[in-house]
Write a protein that holds these residues in place. Structure first.
Motif, PDB file in Angstrom:
ATOM      1  N   ARG A 191       0.844  -1.207   0.000  1.00 20.36           N
ATOM      2  CA  ARG A 191       0.000   0.000   0.000  1.00 20.36           C
ATOM      3  C   ARG A 191       0.872   1.247   0.000  1.00 20.36           C
ATOM      4  O   ARG A 191       1.942   1.269   0.614  1.00 20.36           O
ATOM      5  CB  ARG A 191      -0.906   0.036   1.227  1.00 20.36           C
ATOM      6  CG  ARG A 191      -1.980  -1.002   1.248  1.00 20.36           C
ATOM      7  CD  ARG A 191      -2.902  -0.936   2.474  1.00 20.36           C
ATOM      8  NE  ARG A 191      -2.268  -0.497   3.696  1.00 20.36           N
ATOM      9  CZ  ARG A 191      -2.648   0.589   4.394  1.00 20.36           C
ATOM     10  NH1 ARG A 191      -3.627   1.335   3.987  1.00 20.36           N
ATOM     11  NH2 ARG A 191      -2.025   0.908   5.512  1.00 20.36           N
ATOM     12  N   VAL A 193       0.579   5.919  -0.831  1.00 22.44           N
ATOM     13  CA  VAL A 193      -0.219   7.089  -1.204  1.00 22.44           C
ATOM     14  C   VAL A 193       0.672   8.041  -1.989  1.00 22.44           C
ATOM     15  O   VAL A 193       1.893   8.054  -1.824  1.00 22.44           O
ATOM     16  CB  VAL A 193      -0.841   7.838   0.003  1.00 22.44           C
ATOM     17  CG1 VAL A 193      -1.956   7.048   0.630  1.00 22.44           C
ATOM     18  CG2 VAL A 193       0.199   8.216   1.014  1.00 22.44           C
ATOM     19  N   LYS A 213      -4.698   7.010  -3.170  1.00 27.16           N
ATOM     20  CA  LYS A 213      -4.333   5.634  -2.851  1.00 27.16           C
ATOM     21  C   LYS A 213      -3.560   5.026  -4.015  1.00 27.16           C
ATOM     22  O   LYS A 213      -3.931   5.193  -5.173  1.00 27.16           O
ATOM     23  CB  LYS A 213      -5.575   4.791  -2.575  1.00 27.16           C
ATOM     24  CG  LYS A 213      -6.270   5.136  -1.283  1.00 27.16           C
ATOM     25  CD  LYS A 213      -7.462   4.238  -1.059  1.00 27.16           C
ATOM     26  CE  LYS A 213      -8.184   4.625   0.211  1.00 27.16           C
ATOM     27  NZ  LYS A 213      -9.367   3.800   0.424  1.00 27.16           N
ATOM     28  N   ARG A 217      -0.430   1.658  -5.104  1.00 32.63           N
ATOM     29  CA  ARG A 217       0.225   0.380  -4.802  1.00 32.63           C
ATOM     30  C   ARG A 217       1.592   0.356  -5.467  1.00 32.63           C
ATOM     31  O   ARG A 217       1.796   0.962  -6.516  1.00 32.63           O
ATOM     32  CB  ARG A 217      -0.582  -0.800  -5.351  1.00 32.63           C
ATOM     33  CG  ARG A 217      -1.928  -0.972  -4.719  1.00 32.63           C
ATOM     34  CD  ARG A 217      -1.870  -1.972  -3.620  1.00 32.63           C
ATOM     35  NE  ARG A 217      -3.194  -2.127  -3.020  1.00 32.63           N
ATOM     36  CZ  ARG A 217      -3.375  -2.450  -1.783  1.00 32.63           C
ATOM     37  NH1 ARG A 217      -2.361  -2.685  -0.998  1.00 32.63           N
ATOM     38  NH2 ARG A 217      -4.573  -2.566  -1.278  1.00 32.63           N
TER      39      ARG A 217
END
Length: 167
Positions: free
Chosen positions: A86, A88, A100, A102
């Motif tokens: 994860r 941001v 958001k 990845r």
């Protein structure tokens, strides 16, 4: 007998109109400009009424599905990052709107920090390129727009750039 002749003439006329419709649709299809990608226009190259040759550009479009942020991670933290981690993205223009993301790529080899890094001490370290991509397309993201990426290494992600330590 005359009625049959009229019906036959009308059927021939209908067939001729169908052929003419197909020809007109073919011309419309040839003159219709279609983008090879599902993106958005960032630059108009040609104007209405201009004559263009075959293959000439009309506009520049960006496929928002392919935009990503390239960042660099030091040797210590690189080992803690995995594909799919994860993250941001904070754009300089929108520091309080986290996007958001990845991790989609981690370089296998270290390199010297690129020249874009302004502090000489930071350029001496060897770093790994890491690419992070937004989870969903975002209209705020544009090609070449500067931003900051934050990767979650087993922790929470900030909601604002104000939550990051000052350098």
């Amino acid at each position: 007998m005359a009625a049959r002749a009229n019906i036959k003439a009308l059927k021939n006329a209908v067939s001729a109109l169908k052929v003419q419709k197909d020809e007109i649709q073919s011309v419309i299809n040839e003159l219709t400009i279609k983008s090879p990608i599902n993106g958005h226009i960032v630059d108009k190259v040609a104007n209405i009424g201009e004559v263009l040759g075959a293959g000439m550009s009309v506009a520049t479009a960006i496929d928002s599905q392919k935009l990503y942020l390239k960042m660099y991670v030091d040797e210590i933290n690189n080992g803690k990052i995995e594909i799919g981690e994860r993250a941001v993205i904070f754009l300089d223009a929108y520091p309080n709107k986290p996007i958001k993301a990845r991790v989609i790529k981690i370089a296998q080899r270290a390199e010297f920090t690129p020249k874009e890094v302004e502090v000489r001490e930071d350029r001496i370290q060897r770093v790994y390129e890491v690419d992070i991509k937004p989870v969903n397309p975002n209209p705020l993201i544009k090609f070449g727009l500067p931003g900051i990426g934050v990767i979650s290494i087993g922790g929470r992600l900030p909601k604002s750039l104000d939550e990051l330590p000052k350098l």
